[in-house]
Motif scaffolding. Sequence first.
Motif, PDB file in Angstrom:
ATOM      1  N   ILE A 139      49.980  18.256  10.879  1.00  0.00           N
ATOM      2  CA  ILE A 139      50.079  18.969  12.162  1.00  0.00           C
ATOM      3  C   ILE A 139      51.395  18.633  12.859  1.00  0.00           C
ATOM      4  O   ILE A 139      52.093  19.517  13.372  1.00  0.00           O
ATOM      5  CB  ILE A 139      48.880  18.617  13.070  1.00  0.00           C
ATOM      6  N   VAL A 140      51.762  17.343  12.870  1.00  0.00           N
ATOM      7  CA  VAL A 140      53.013  16.927  13.514  1.00  0.00           C
ATOM      8  C   VAL A 140      54.208  17.518  12.768  1.00  0.00           C
ATOM      9  O   VAL A 140      55.173  17.989  13.391  1.00  0.00           O
ATOM     10  CB  VAL A 140      53.109  15.388  13.570  1.00  0.00           C
ATOM     11  N   ARG A 141      54.148  17.518  11.452  1.00  0.00           N
ATOM     12  CA  ARG A 141      55.231  18.137  10.677  1.00  0.00           C
ATOM     13  C   ARG A 141      55.374  19.615  11.040  1.00  0.00           C
ATOM     14  O   ARG A 141      56.488  20.121  11.222  1.00  0.00           O
ATOM     15  CB  ARG A 141      54.939  18.000   9.186  1.00  0.00           C
ATOM     16  N   SER A 142      54.247  20.296  11.133  1.00  0.00           N
ATOM     17  CA  SER A 142      54.279  21.716  11.470  1.00  0.00           C
ATOM     18  C   SER A 142      54.852  21.923  12.871  1.00  0.00           C
ATOM     19  O   SER A 142      55.638  22.850  13.099  1.00  0.00           O
ATOM     20  CB  SER A 142      52.861  22.292  11.387  1.00  0.00           C
ATOM     21  N   TYR A 143      54.484  21.039  13.796  1.00  0.00           N
ATOM     22  CA  TYR A 143      55.019  21.135  15.157  1.00  0.00           C
ATOM     23  C   TYR A 143      56.539  20.996  15.152  1.00  0.00           C
ATOM     24  O   TYR A 143      57.255  21.777  15.807  1.00  0.00           O
ATOM     25  CB  TYR A 143      54.401  20.073  16.053  1.00  0.00           C
ATOM     26  N   MET A 144      57.053  20.026  14.428  1.00  0.00           N
ATOM     27  CA  MET A 144      58.491  19.780  14.415  1.00  0.00           C
ATOM     28  C   MET A 144      59.258  20.886  13.696  1.00  0.00           C
ATOM     29  O   MET A 144      60.415  21.150  14.004  1.00  0.00           O
ATOM     30  CB  MET A 144      58.781  18.423  13.783  1.00  0.00           C
ATOM     31  N   GLU A 145      58.604  21.537  12.755  1.00  0.00           N
ATOM     32  CA  GLU A 145      59.243  22.663  12.068  1.00  0.00           C
ATOM     33  C   GLU A 145      59.337  23.887  12.975  1.00  0.00           C
ATOM     34  O   GLU A 145      60.235  24.717  12.826  1.00  0.00           O
ATOM     35  CB  GLU A 145      58.450  23.024  10.811  1.00  0.00           C
ATOM     36  N   ASN A 146      58.406  24.015  13.913  1.00  0.00           N
ATOM     37  CA  ASN A 146      58.324  25.212  14.749  1.00  0.00           C
ATOM     38  C   ASN A 146      58.811  25.016  16.176  1.00  0.00           C
ATOM     39  O   ASN A 146      58.727  25.949  16.993  1.00  0.00           O
ATOM     40  CB  ASN A 146      56.882  25.717  14.773  1.00  0.00           C
ATOM     41  N   ASN A 147      59.307  23.822  16.492  1.00  0.00           N
ATOM     42  CA  ASN A 147      59.778  23.546  17.851  1.00  0.00           C
ATOM     43  C   ASN A 147      61.043  22.691  17.802  1.00  0.00           C
ATOM     44  O   ASN A 147      61.181  21.821  16.939  1.00  0.00           O
ATOM     45  CB  ASN A 147      58.699  22.801  18.640  1.00  0.00           C
ATOM     46  N   ASP A 148      61.941  22.956  18.725  1.00  0.00           N
ATOM     47  CA  ASP A 148      63.188  22.197  18.814  1.00  0.00           C
ATOM     48  C   ASP A 148      62.991  21.040  19.796  1.00  0.00           C
ATOM     49  O   ASP A 148      63.204  21.199  21.007  1.00  0.00           O
ATOM     50  CB  ASP A 148      64.328  23.112  19.268  1.00  0.00           C
ATOM     51  N   VAL A 149      62.557  19.913  19.273  1.00  0.00           N
ATOM     52  CA  VAL A 149      62.220  18.760  20.109  1.00  0.00           C
ATOM     53  C   VAL A 149      62.830  17.499  19.507  1.00  0.00           C
ATOM     54  O   VAL A 149      62.798  17.300  18.292  1.00  0.00           O
ATOM     55  CB  VAL A 149      60.679  18.596  20.206  1.00  0.00           C
ATOM     56  N   LYS A 150      63.373  16.642  20.355  1.00  0.00           N
ATOM     57  CA  LYS A 150      63.922  15.377  19.889  1.00  0.00           C
ATOM     58  C   LYS A 150      62.787  14.402  19.592  1.00  0.00           C
ATOM     59  O   LYS A 150      61.707  14.494  20.164  1.00  0.00           O
ATOM     60  CB  LYS A 150      64.869  14.791  20.937  1.00  0.00           C
ATOM     61  N   ILE A 151      63.074  13.453  18.740  1.00  0.00           N
ATOM     62  CA  ILE A 151      62.032  12.539  18.277  1.00  0.00           C
ATOM     63  C   ILE A 151      61.425  11.729  19.426  1.00  0.00           C
ATOM     64  O   ILE A 151      60.204  11.528  19.473  1.00  0.00           O
ATOM     65  CB  ILE A 151      62.568  11.597  17.166  1.00  0.00           C
ATOM     66  N   ASP A 152      62.243  11.264  20.363  1.00  0.00           N
ATOM     67  CA  ASP A 152      61.682  10.467  21.458  1.00  0.00           C
ATOM     68  C   ASP A 152      60.774  11.301  22.355  1.00  0.00           C
ATOM     69  O   ASP A 152      59.811  10.784  22.936  1.00  0.00           O
ATOM     70  CB  ASP A 152      62.791   9.787  22.276  1.00  0.00           C
ATOM     71  N   GLU A 153      61.048  12.614  22.448  1.00  0.00           N
ATOM     72  CA  GLU A 153      60.180  13.504  23.213  1.00  0.00           C
ATOM     73  C   GLU A 153      58.853  13.709  22.488  1.00  0.00           C
ATOM     74  O   GLU A 153      57.787  13.710  23.104  1.00  0.00           O
ATOM     75  CB  GLU A 153      60.872  14.848  23.437  1.00  0.00           C
ATOM     76  N   LEU A 154      58.926  13.872  21.168  1.00  0.00           N
ATOM     77  CA  LEU A 154      57.712  14.037  20.371  1.00  0.00           C
ATOM     78  C   LEU A 154      56.770  12.857  20.565  1.00  0.00           C
ATOM     79  O   LEU A 154      55.563  13.037  20.757  1.00  0.00           O
ATOM     80  CB  LEU A 154      58.065  14.161  18.883  1.00  0.00           C
ATOM     81  N   LEU A 155      57.312  11.658  20.521  1.00  0.00           N
ATOM     82  CA  LEU A 155      56.480  10.458  20.569  1.00  0.00           C
ATOM     83  C   LEU A 155      55.740  10.309  21.895  1.00  0.00           C
ATOM     84  O   LEU A 155      54.724   9.622  21.971  1.00  0.00           O
ATOM     85  CB  LEU A 155      57.339   9.216  20.305  1.00  0.00           C
ATOM     86  N   LYS A 156      56.245  10.963  22.948  1.00  0.00           N
ATOM     87  CA  LYS A 156      55.614  10.874  24.269  1.00  0.00           C
ATOM     88  C   LYS A 156      54.616  12.008  24.509  1.00  0.00           C
ATOM     89  O   LYS A 156      53.850  11.966  25.471  1.00  0.00           O
ATOM     90  CB  LYS A 156      56.683  10.912  25.369  1.00  0.00           C
ATOM     91  N   MET A 157      54.626  13.005  23.663  1.00  0.00           N
ATOM     92  CA  MET A 157      53.866  14.219  23.938  1.00  0.00           C
ATOM     93  C   MET A 157      52.371  14.045  23.746  1.00  0.00           C
ATOM     94  O   MET A 157      51.909  13.249  22.933  1.00  0.00           O
ATOM     95  CB  MET A 157      54.362  15.356  23.052  1.00  0.00           C
TER      96      MET A 157
END
Length: 318
Positions: free
Chosen positions: A285-303
């Motif tokens: 799911i996280v891989r799919s999110y990162m493939e479909n959204n332009d988000v930096k890694i530190d932002e992902l970790l807080k989401m």
Amino acid sequence: MKLFLLPLVISFVFCSCDQKSKIEKAIEEAPVEIKVERFDKQFFETSPNDLAKLKKQYPYFFNPQINDSVWLNKMNAPIWREVYTEVQKKYPTADGIQKNVEELVQHLKYYFPKTKTPKVITLISDMDCSNKAIYADSLVIISLELYLGKDHKFYTFPKYLKQNFEERQMMPDVVSSFSTGKIAPPVEKNLLSKMIYFGKQLYLKDILLPEYSDAEKMGYTPEQIVWCQENESYIWRYFIEKEMLFSDEQKLTSRFIDPAPFSKFYLEIDNDSPGQIGSWMGWQIVRSYMENNDVKIDELLKMDAKEIFEKSKYKPKK
């Protein structure tokens, strides 16, 4: 139509590879020098008369409430002397460990620029498989007695734990420990939140350990990864039909998240399934999110897990 699209597809693949190579080239060019201190050697080769010096040098390894006789007994106990001998056979030098940690730290500094260059210390601990490797701010501690190879005679652990007692598992273990300081524990107690939490941890391994296989990142055998891939659609349907994703039932954690010999669907597939299947699904799911959204890694970790899930456009592969 297909012939027309083919050049575009090829062009996209090459652009993606070129972008990746640019990032990896930038990472490789960043100078990092790591020193590995062999506390395991120092401890077992220290004279009893010099124990006080060793304690002063490494105070964090000696509980002041424990009498010196305990440490002296460990130095001389036949079983621990044998463990020490086996560790030295496997790791006569720390060159391989140093190289692997340097490559990892190069990646850490690229994605997390404020990362301090850590001091790395190897030791022989107490066969505590829950603390094989520890990343604590500017210190990395690796218990070498738990990386002697899955078939080593010392290990009486269950197979699903022993399979990760390999040298190649050191860096994935270090990243797992590092991630606890970067990813806040889930506020929600439902299964999806726990899946996404560990999915973030595994995604960190994607970017920090790009040369490692999915099996190594997950702590699975290659066969277990294949099983997950072949059954992804079925597992997802099971979670949806049983309305598990937003359930707070605590048993779901032990069934699908915690390390275990197999996941507990309470079906015939249980014996073929690996443990922690929920974490693996969270990873997808996280891989799919990162493939479909332009988000930096530190932002992902807080989401929030729910936001990641809803914006992931995740669809299991059939």
